[in-house]
Write a protein that holds these residues in place. Structure first.
Motif, short mmCIF file in Angstrom:
data_model
loop_
_atom_site.label_atom_id
_atom_site.label_comp_id
_atom_site.label_asym_id
_atom_site.label_seq_id
_atom_site.Cartn_x
_atom_site.Cartn_y
_atom_site.Cartn_z
N ASN A 1 -8.49 -32.38 -6.29
CA ASN A 1 -9.39 -33.53 -6.46
C ASN A 1 -10.83 -33.13 -6.76
OD1 ASN A 1 -7.30 -35.36 -6.09
ND2 ASN A 1 -7.61 -35.44 -3.90
N ASN A 2 -11.24 -31.94 -6.29
CA ASN A 2 -12.61 -31.48 -6.53
C ASN A 2 -12.78 -30.74 -7.85
OD1 ASN A 2 -13.46 -32.55 -4.12
ND2 ASN A 2 -13.22 -30.64 -2.99
N TYR A 3 -11.68 -30.48 -8.54
CA TYR A 3 -11.74 -29.73 -9.80
C TYR A 3 -12.30 -30.61 -10.91
CZ TYR A 3 -10.32 -26.94 -13.79
OH TYR A 3 -10.32 -26.21 -14.95
N TYR A 4 -13.16 -30.06 -11.71
CA TYR A 4 -13.64 -30.75 -12.91
C TYR A 4 -13.33 -29.89 -14.11
CZ TYR A 4 -17.61 -27.55 -12.46
OH TYR A 4 -18.39 -26.43 -12.34
N ALA A 5 -13.10 -30.54 -15.24
CA ALA A 5 -12.66 -29.85 -16.45
C ALA A 5 -13.68 -28.80 -16.90
CB ALA A 5 -12.41 -30.85 -17.57
N LEU A 6 -13.16 -27.61 -17.20
CA LEU A 6 -14.00 -26.50 -17.65
C LEU A 6 -13.78 -26.17 -19.13
CD1 LEU A 6 -13.47 -24.16 -14.58
CD2 LEU A 6 -15.49 -25.54 -15.07
N ASN A 7 -12.92 -26.95 -19.77
CA ASN A 7 -12.57 -26.72 -21.18
C ASN A 7 -12.01 -25.32 -21.38
OD1 ASN A 7 -13.44 -29.30 -22.00
ND2 ASN A 7 -15.55 -28.59 -22.03
N ASN A 8 -11.07 -24.95 -20.51
CA ASN A 8 -10.36 -23.69 -20.68
C ASN A 8 -8.88 -23.92 -20.37
OD1 ASN A 8 -10.08 -23.70 -17.87
ND2 ASN A 8 -11.74 -22.27 -17.54
N ARG A 9 -8.11 -22.88 -20.35
CA ARG A 9 -6.66 -23.01 -20.18
C ARG A 9 -6.26 -23.52 -18.80
NH1 ARG A 9 -3.97 -18.05 -23.49
NH2 ARG A 9 -5.22 -18.32 -25.37
N MET A 10 -7.14 -23.38 -17.86
CA MET A 10 -6.81 -23.82 -16.50
C MET A 10 -6.75 -25.35 -16.41
SD MET A 10 -8.47 -22.45 -13.06
CE MET A 10 -7.68 -22.66 -11.52
N ASP A 11 -7.45 -26.03 -17.28
CA ASP A 11 -7.47 -27.49 -17.26
C ASP A 11 -6.05 -28.07 -17.36
OD1 ASP A 11 -10.20 -27.35 -17.12
OD2 ASP A 11 -10.55 -27.96 -19.20
N GLN A 12 -5.22 -27.51 -18.23
CA GLN A 12 -3.86 -28.02 -18.40
C GLN A 12 -3.02 -27.77 -17.16
OE1 GLN A 12 -2.68 -29.93 -20.93
NE2 GLN A 12 -0.91 -30.18 -19.61
N SER A 13 -3.20 -26.63 -16.53
CA SER A 13 -2.45 -26.32 -15.31
C SER A 13 -2.83 -27.29 -14.18
CB SER A 13 -2.73 -24.89 -14.86
OG SER A 13 -2.31 -23.99 -15.84
N ILE A 14 -4.11 -27.54 -14.04
CA ILE A 14 -4.57 -28.48 -13.01
C ILE A 14 -4.06 -29.88 -13.31
CG2 ILE A 14 -6.59 -29.55 -11.95
CD1 ILE A 14 -6.21 -26.67 -11.08
N LYS A 15 -4.07 -30.25 -14.59
CA LYS A 15 -3.57 -31.57 -14.99
C LYS A 15 -2.09 -31.71 -14.62
CE LYS A 15 -3.21 -34.52 -19.08
NZ LYS A 15 -3.41 -34.58 -20.54
N SER A 16 -1.31 -30.66 -14.84
CA SER A 16 0.11 -30.69 -14.49
C SER A 16 0.30 -30.76 -12.98
CB SER A 16 0.83 -29.45 -15.03
OG SER A 16 0.81 -29.46 -16.43
N LEU A 17 -0.50 -30.00 -12.23
CA LEU A 17 -0.40 -30.06 -10.77
C LEU A 17 -0.76 -31.44 -10.25
CD1 LEU A 17 -1.87 -26.63 -9.66
CD2 LEU A 17 0.46 -27.45 -9.27
N LYS A 18 -1.76 -32.07 -10.85
CA LYS A 18 -2.13 -33.42 -10.43
C LYS A 18 -1.03 -34.42 -10.77
CE LYS A 18 -7.17 -33.18 -10.54
NZ LYS A 18 -8.39 -33.67 -11.20
N LYS A 19 -0.41 -34.25 -11.94
CA LYS A 19 0.66 -35.15 -12.38
C LYS A 19 1.84 -35.10 -11.41
CE LYS A 19 3.66 -36.12 -16.33
NZ LYS A 19 4.01 -35.71 -17.71
N TYR A 20 2.17 -33.91 -10.95
CA TYR A 20 3.30 -33.72 -10.06
C TYR A 20 2.85 -33.41 -8.63
CZ TYR A 20 5.87 -33.55 -14.41
OH TYR A 20 6.40 -33.87 -15.63
N GLN A 21 1.71 -33.94 -8.25
CA GLN A 21 1.12 -33.64 -6.95
C GLN A 21 2.04 -34.04 -5.79
OE1 GLN A 21 -2.90 -34.94 -6.62
NE2 GLN A 21 -3.16 -34.18 -4.55
N GLU A 22 2.69 -35.17 -5.90
CA GLU A 22 3.59 -35.62 -4.83
C GLU A 22 4.75 -34.64 -4.66
OE1 GLU A 22 6.43 -39.39 -3.58
OE2 GLU A 22 5.13 -39.56 -5.35
#
Length: 90
Positions: free
Chosen positions: A39-60
């Protein structure tokens, strides 16, 4: 050496610290720490953004995997063996 590299770029430092926080949360099976990190992550415009997005999507689902010690790995292995037998028989 790592500290020197982290001092070169603040975005790299943020990505590294986020990565380490996620690893620690998963290793400790700490759902609260993982949710806080995501929740504290903000987009850095790098490859990690997609990984965080996937983790958030499947957070449950990820949180459930950390909370409970159940796994369907054994069942998936059996299904794989059945498929191999069927393909061989064909």
């Amino acid at each position: 050496l790592i500290a020197m590299c982290l001092d070169l770029d603040s975005d790299f430092r943020t990505a590294y610290e986020t990565y380490q926080a996620i690893l620690s949360a998963v290793k400790e099976r700490d759902v609260t720490a993982l949710e806080r990190t995501l929740n504290n992550y903000y987009a850095l415009n790098n490859r990690m953004d997609q990984s965080i997005k996937s983790l958030k999507k499947y957070q449950e689902q990820v949180s459930n995997a950390l909370r409970y010690h159940y796994s369907n790995g054994f069942l998936e292995g059996i299904n794989s063996q059945i498929k191999k037998i069927k393909n061989t028989a064909y």
